[in-house]
Design a protein around this motif. Structure first.
Motif, mmCIF file in Angstrom:
data_model
loop_
_atom_site.group_PDB
_atom_site.id
_atom_site.type_symbol
_atom_site.label_atom_id
_atom_site.label_comp_id
_atom_site.label_asym_id
_atom_site.label_seq_id
_atom_site.Cartn_x
_atom_site.Cartn_y
_atom_site.Cartn_z
ATOM 1 N N TYR A 34 0.828 -1.207 0.000
ATOM 2 C CA TYR A 34 0.000 0.000 0.000
ATOM 3 C C TYR A 34 0.864 1.259 0.000
ATOM 4 N N GLY A 35 2.081 1.156 0.553
ATOM 5 C CA GLY A 35 2.981 2.301 0.577
ATOM 6 C C GLY A 35 3.335 2.800 -0.815
ATOM 7 N N LEU A 36 3.331 1.899 -1.800
ATOM 8 C CA LEU A 36 3.627 2.313 -3.171
ATOM 9 C C LEU A 36 2.529 3.218 -3.734
ATOM 10 N N GLN A 37 1.293 3.015 -3.270
ATOM 11 C CA GLN A 37 0.217 3.906 -3.701
ATOM 12 C C GLN A 37 0.456 5.322 -3.178
ATOM 13 N N LEU A 71 3.473 3.148 -10.359
ATOM 14 C CA LEU A 71 3.705 2.866 -8.936
ATOM 15 C C LEU A 71 2.391 2.644 -8.198
ATOM 16 N N PHE A 72 1.423 3.508 -8.471
ATOM 17 C CA PHE A 72 0.124 3.380 -7.805
ATOM 18 C C PHE A 72 -0.537 2.057 -8.176
ATOM 19 N N GLY A 73 -0.465 1.687 -9.470
ATOM 20 C CA GLY A 73 -1.066 0.427 -9.904
ATOM 21 C C GLY A 73 -0.400 -0.785 -9.280
ATOM 22 N N ILE A 74 0.921 -0.763 -9.166
ATOM 23 C CA ILE A 74 1.637 -1.877 -8.529
ATOM 24 C C ILE A 74 1.236 -1.984 -7.061
ATOM 25 N N GLY A 75 1.191 -0.853 -6.362
ATOM 26 C CA GLY A 75 0.790 -0.870 -4.960
ATOM 27 C C GLY A 75 -0.612 -1.394 -4.762
ATOM 28 N N GLN A 76 -1.499 -1.035 -5.660
ATOM 29 C CA GLN A 76 -2.881 -1.507 -5.548
ATOM 30 C C GLN A 76 -2.981 -3.007 -5.796
ATOM 31 N N GLU A 77 -2.294 -3.479 -6.823
ATOM 32 C CA GLU A 77 -2.330 -4.915 -7.136
ATOM 33 C C GLU A 77 -1.732 -5.752 -6.013
ATOM 34 N N VAL A 78 -0.657 -5.248 -5.393
ATOM 35 C CA VAL A 78 0.023 -5.996 -4.340
ATOM 36 C C VAL A 78 -0.805 -6.041 -3.058
ATOM 37 N N SER A 79 -1.504 -4.959 -2.736
ATOM 38 C CA SER A 79 -2.076 -4.837 -1.391
ATOM 39 C C SER A 79 -3.579 -5.040 -1.297
ATOM 40 N N ILE A 80 -4.313 -4.941 -2.403
ATOM 41 C CA ILE A 80 -5.766 -4.869 -2.270
ATOM 42 C C ILE A 80 -6.387 -6.147 -1.716
ATOM 43 N N LEU A 81 -5.956 -7.312 -2.181
ATOM 44 C CA LEU A 81 -6.563 -8.557 -1.710
ATOM 45 C C LEU A 81 -6.257 -8.811 -0.230
ATOM 46 N N GLN A 84 -8.390 -6.316 1.850
ATOM 47 C CA GLN A 84 -9.809 -6.665 1.865
ATOM 48 C C GLN A 84 -10.077 -7.805 2.841
ATOM 49 N N ARG A 85 -9.228 -8.828 2.813
ATOM 50 C CA ARG A 85 -9.411 -9.947 3.734
ATOM 51 C C ARG A 85 -9.220 -9.506 5.177
ATOM 52 N N HIS A 86 -8.273 -8.600 5.415
ATOM 53 C CA HIS A 86 -8.046 -8.075 6.764
ATOM 54 C C HIS A 86 -9.297 -7.356 7.263
ATOM 55 N N LEU A 131 -4.088 8.095 3.682
ATOM 56 C CA LEU A 131 -3.312 7.906 4.910
ATOM 57 C C LEU A 131 -3.978 7.013 5.964
ATOM 58 N N PRO A 132 -5.305 7.112 6.226
ATOM 59 C CA PRO A 132 -5.875 6.261 7.282
ATOM 60 C C PRO A 132 -5.669 4.761 7.066
ATOM 61 N N LEU A 133 -5.840 4.292 5.835
ATOM 62 C CA LEU A 133 -5.682 2.858 5.575
ATOM 63 C C LEU A 133 -4.217 2.435 5.671
ATOM 64 N N ALA A 134 -3.289 3.394 5.571
ATOM 65 C CA ALA A 134 -1.872 3.058 5.714
ATOM 66 C C ALA A 134 -1.580 2.511 7.109
ATOM 67 N N ILE A 135 -2.340 2.957 8.112
ATOM 68 C CA ILE A 135 -2.171 2.453 9.474
ATOM 69 C C ILE A 135 -2.550 0.972 9.534
ATOM 70 N N VAL A 136 -3.656 0.618 8.868
ATOM 71 C CA VAL A 136 -4.079 -0.787 8.826
ATOM 72 C C VAL A 136 -3.056 -1.624 8.072
ATOM 73 N N ALA A 137 -2.545 -1.099 6.966
ATOM 74 C CA ALA A 137 -1.596 -1.851 6.151
ATOM 75 C C ALA A 137 -0.290 -2.121 6.887
#
Length: 322
Positions: A34-37, A71-81, A84-86, A131-137
């Motif tokens: 998510y940091g890449l986003q 960069l944003f697309g790579i971060g999204q692909e790496v972190s989204i699944l 979501q499960r979290h 930024l808020p979801l970065a805390i969860v990530a």
């Protein structure tokens, strides 16, 4: 921002193509991606700050914009699944609520993009909202989620041909819209933002779309798209994208329902997104090439034919789910 830097159709359609490129890569899935986003948005902010001082350096500005989107697309692909499960397991959410939140967020984002100028003011809210979801990530996953993430870290979601075909036509549609706005109004961000906001509002209302056969949404989208390009007031052309968005959401839901044997709902949505994005990459670049070689007038008949082809290829049973 790219539309303001260059009017070349192919370069403008490179943005959605670069956003889809990470879906072709074998990437390890982790919430920390998510940091890449955030890094991508920071790069966009940097490019927007450099627009005036480096106005004559179009190549550098374009490279910076393209790199940020990648960069944003790579971060999204790496972190989204994993994220979501979290949120489903640990925060007690549901996939339906997450999708609704995503649609509402996209609607708000498109409205902000339409109303805020210049680019710097558009990207600042995006950074704040990330930024808020970065805390969860950044938090370590609990054991069940960690085990699931480890087993799926290097496995890409399955490929689905129907999702890819829909993505191809949708990718061509949004490439067409960007080029159309650039051609008729000099690429004013307000106009394109309002079209996207109308589309997003329709997607947010998509759950109330009546249950119909899966071919019907594609035929109706084709009819509404042709009507929007006819001699109608500009405000009506924009409003027509509300039902187009609702119908697109209904077709997405129908595809995800058909993918039930593949696994849990987050995975099925990821199959739709990944396959659709790869198709969208081909569709957006293909339309850009066609407009570069021929003209924008050749694009609308091709996109309309694509929606008709999608309708024809749907099974004769099983209605769509709103």
């Amino acid at each position: 921002m790219v539309s303001g830097i260059t009017s070349a159709p192919l370069l403008n359609t490179m943005l959605p193509a670069l956003g889809a490129l990470p879906f072709l890569l074998q990437l390890k899935r982790t919430p920390r991606g998510y940091g890449l986003q955030i890094l991508g948005v920071l790069l966009l902010l940097s490019v927007s700050l450099a627009l005036k001082p480096m106005g004559d350096q179009q190549t550098l500005l374009l490279l910076g914009s393209f790199s940020a989107v990648l960069l944003f697309g790579i971060g999204q692909e790496v972190s989204i699944l994993p994220l979501q499960r979290h949120l489903i397991v640990e925060a007690g959410s549901t996939m339906k609520r997450l999708r609704s939140g995503q649609e509402i967020g996209a609607l708000v984002g498109n409205l902000l993009a339409a109303l805020l100028f210049p680019a710097l003011l558009q990207f600042l809210p995006a950074l704040v909202l990330l930024l808020p979801l970065a805390i969860v990530a950044s938090r370590p996953a609990t054991r069940p989620i960690a085990a699931q993430e480890a087993s799926n870290a290097s496995n890409t979601p399955p490929w689905d041909r129907s999702c890819a075909l829909q993505g191809l036509v949708m990718g061509a549609l949004f490439a067409l819209l960007a080029l159309w706005v650039r051609d008729v109004d000099g690429g004013r961000c307000f106009d394109f933002g309002m079209v996207l906001a109308s589309y997003g509002l329709g997607r947010a209302l998509g759950r109330w779309t009546p249950r119909v056969h899966r071919s019907v949404p594609y035929l109706l989208i084709c009819a509404l798209l042709l009507l929007s390009q006819a001699t109608v007031p500009a405000w009506l052309a924009v409003l027509l994208f509300v039902p187009i968005g609702a119908l697109a959401a209904a077709s997405d839901a129908a595809l995800v329902e058909r993918l039930t044997p593949l696994g849990d709902e987050p995975l099925r949505w990821q199959v739709l997104v990944r396959s659709g994005a790869v198709g969208g990459l081909v569709g957006s670049i293909g339309l850009g090439l066609i407009c570069q070689v021929l003209s924008l007038s050749a694009a609308l008949p091709l996109v309309s034919a694509g929606f008709i082809a999608l309708a024809i290829t749907q099974p004769r049973t099983a209605p769509a789910q709103a």
